[in-house]
Design a protein around this motif. Sequence first.
Motif, short mmCIF file in Angstrom:
data_model
loop_
_atom_site.label_atom_id
_atom_site.label_comp_id
_atom_site.label_asym_id
_atom_site.label_seq_id
_atom_site.Cartn_x
_atom_site.Cartn_y
_atom_site.Cartn_z
N ALA A 13 34.04 35.88 35.73
CA ALA A 13 34.16 34.34 35.48
C ALA A 13 34.87 34.17 34.66
O ALA A 13 35.78 33.37 34.83
CB ALA A 13 32.68 33.34 35.09
N ALA A 14 34.88 34.67 33.41
CA ALA A 14 35.53 34.21 31.80
C ALA A 14 37.15 35.00 32.53
O ALA A 14 38.08 33.22 32.83
CB ALA A 14 34.87 34.84 30.74
N SER A 15 37.49 35.86 33.35
CA SER A 15 39.07 36.62 33.49
C SER A 15 39.11 35.29 34.69
O SER A 15 40.70 35.27 34.84
CB SER A 15 38.96 38.02 34.01
OG SER A 15 38.49 38.54 33.19
N ALA A 16 39.31 34.93 35.19
CA ALA A 16 39.02 33.70 36.95
C ALA A 16 39.49 32.95 36.17
O ALA A 16 40.53 32.01 36.42
CB ALA A 16 37.70 33.76 37.70
N THR A 17 38.41 32.27 35.52
CA THR A 17 39.08 30.68 34.58
C THR A 17 40.29 31.10 33.91
O THR A 17 41.04 29.59 33.73
CB THR A 17 37.68 30.95 33.65
OG1 THR A 17 36.48 30.50 34.13
CG2 THR A 17 37.82 29.37 33.50
N GLU A 18 40.78 32.02 32.98
CA GLU A 18 41.62 32.17 32.40
C GLU A 18 42.45 32.10 33.23
O GLU A 18 44.14 31.27 33.22
CB GLU A 18 41.00 32.89 31.38
CG GLU A 18 43.03 33.14 30.42
CD GLU A 18 42.48 34.27 29.02
OE1 GLU A 18 43.72 34.01 28.61
OE2 GLU A 18 41.99 35.48 29.37
N GLU A 48 41.21 33.34 45.50
CA GLU A 48 40.45 35.00 45.67
C GLU A 48 39.99 34.23 43.66
O GLU A 48 38.65 35.25 43.23
CB GLU A 48 41.45 35.79 44.91
CG GLU A 48 40.27 36.89 45.38
CD GLU A 48 40.56 38.45 44.56
OE1 GLU A 48 39.80 39.90 44.54
OE2 GLU A 48 41.68 39.07 44.46
N MET A 49 40.72 33.99 42.49
CA MET A 49 39.88 33.59 41.44
C MET A 49 38.68 32.11 41.42
O MET A 49 37.87 32.10 40.80
CB MET A 49 41.06 33.05 40.63
CG MET A 49 42.13 34.06 40.17
SD MET A 49 41.52 35.81 39.80
CE MET A 49 41.25 36.86 40.99
N TYR A 50 38.81 31.59 42.69
CA TYR A 50 38.15 30.64 42.54
C TYR A 50 36.60 31.55 43.58
O TYR A 50 35.49 30.82 42.89
CB TYR A 50 38.15 29.92 43.59
CG TYR A 50 38.99 28.86 42.76
CD1 TYR A 50 38.77 27.43 42.14
CD2 TYR A 50 40.70 28.17 42.74
CE1 TYR A 50 39.04 26.15 41.95
CE2 TYR A 50 40.98 27.40 42.39
CZ TYR A 50 40.68 26.29 41.68
OH TYR A 50 41.49 25.68 40.61
N LEU A 51 37.14 32.05 44.18
CA LEU A 51 35.76 32.58 45.09
C LEU A 51 34.90 33.86 44.27
O LEU A 51 33.64 34.01 44.38
CB LEU A 51 36.78 33.80 46.23
CG LEU A 51 36.71 32.43 47.05
CD1 LEU A 51 37.66 33.58 48.63
CD2 LEU A 51 35.93 32.51 47.79
N ILE A 52 36.01 34.66 43.59
CA ILE A 52 35.24 35.21 42.13
C ILE A 52 34.80 35.06 41.15
O ILE A 52 33.40 34.80 40.69
CB ILE A 52 36.05 36.28 41.28
CG1 ILE A 52 36.97 37.47 42.09
CG2 ILE A 52 36.27 36.54 40.24
CD1 ILE A 52 38.28 37.58 42.10
#
Length: 496
Positions: free
Chosen positions: A251-256, A383-387
């Motif tokens: 979540a942290a990496s996707a949020t960045e 994909e980042m939102y889905l992750i």
Amino acid sequence: MQRYKRNIVIASGCLLLGMLCACKKLVTVPDPINTISTGQVFSSEKQANSAMVAIYSKMINGTDMTAIGNIASNSFAAGLSTILGGLSSDELYYYSGTANQSYYGVNTNKLTIYNSDKPWAIWFSAYDAIYGANSVIEGLADAKGLKDSVRLALTGEAKFARAFSYFYLVNFFGEVPLALTVDFNQTAHLPRASKDQVYSQVLKDLKDAAATMPAAYPTGSATERTRPNKYAALAMLARVYLYMGDYNNAAASATEVINNAADYRLETDPDNVFLTGSREAIWQLQQALTDFTIKNATPEGFVMRPVVLKVGIAQFCLTPSLLAAFEKDDLRFKKWTDSTDNSLGTGTSPGVTYYPLKYKISSANGVPGMPPQEYYMVLRLAEMYLIRAEAAANGAGGDGQAIADLNVIRKRAGLNDLPASLSKEQVLDAVAKERRTELFAEWGHRWFDLKRTNKMNAVLSATPLKQPWLGDYQALYPVPVPEISVNHFLTQNPGY
């Protein structure tokens, strides 16, 4: 350079010759060299950058410029991951049945060591990219005259390419040799490393890449994203953390990445997602424009669409179960799929079939030599939102965050918001459904999702095309037998 490939990347005598010749094309330098690690290769920033560009070019275009039209069937990074992942799962079926035994074996869960040339191409092409990345890493370490900032950035980029390639190897084959050098003495008899060891190295490389690669794209343009940057490394980190069940870091990496709204945003029209200049793109690969068969299409766009639109045969068709997964009025179905009534052209069944249309340019409408309208999408913001949604549903944010992220994706698809009252089980089901309908026919996502969420047996053992179900052992592809024959420390996956 050549000694290393004899044991890590060679499939047969013929392939050996082809790959050794291709190896010489890895870097273009003024004077002949015997090894890419020679300091002379990286005596200038331009030459060092050319080495990295050459790796990406081989990934998407192959090594034989006269056979670009076939590259999607031979490279993990040009379409083969999409094709095989789709055929292995419940996403695609091969129209021509037994005409190609390797595709047929993958599609029907009947792979053997005798019909695995396509899966083996994943192995060879990924190790070829790894070899190139290792060569660049070692060449940069020995280079003279480069700025430290350039050396760090390019070393991070090479580590990213290595990590990316190993991610696909470990997900297709499981345990694989972990080659981190071009030194033949160290790589000649490597055994298979455990999945944990491979993932540990992938994480290390991606962390190094994220720490040393610049936020700006090395292409010099914010919209030309054909080489990875720091955010591409963060995006891959998010995916790897998710696969490892490290939901907080996922979540942290996707949020960045998501929070970098200055550079990345979802395209409002699905038709614009895969174009050159897409603001949703985190990393794309740039295809060659020199082949008069593939023209200016991406390799995957070329292979997925019928040669004759509307009446020609689509070789890789969408399964009825995937078609049924789309909700009414889903723009992804409307804009990312198409159909052809191939019975009009062939006189044979099944008549109307559906195929992926994420890439609109093919041999039917492409123009050789003209600027491309599309690049090959590798990583994108959706994909980042889905992750983050999946990570949130598993404790890294909560169901409310998961539903909010899913609704961002659904809004772009023209669908109503999910209600806030969903249970955790319903949220996880919604995540799986949105991943299936958003990421279909992209890089084997569905196949990997079924395996990592332990749903493969339940879904595929009930899929008509895969009956009789021969066993879960085909969750992994067979290790290439020619590799085992030259390295007796390698072992075969169980069941083969």
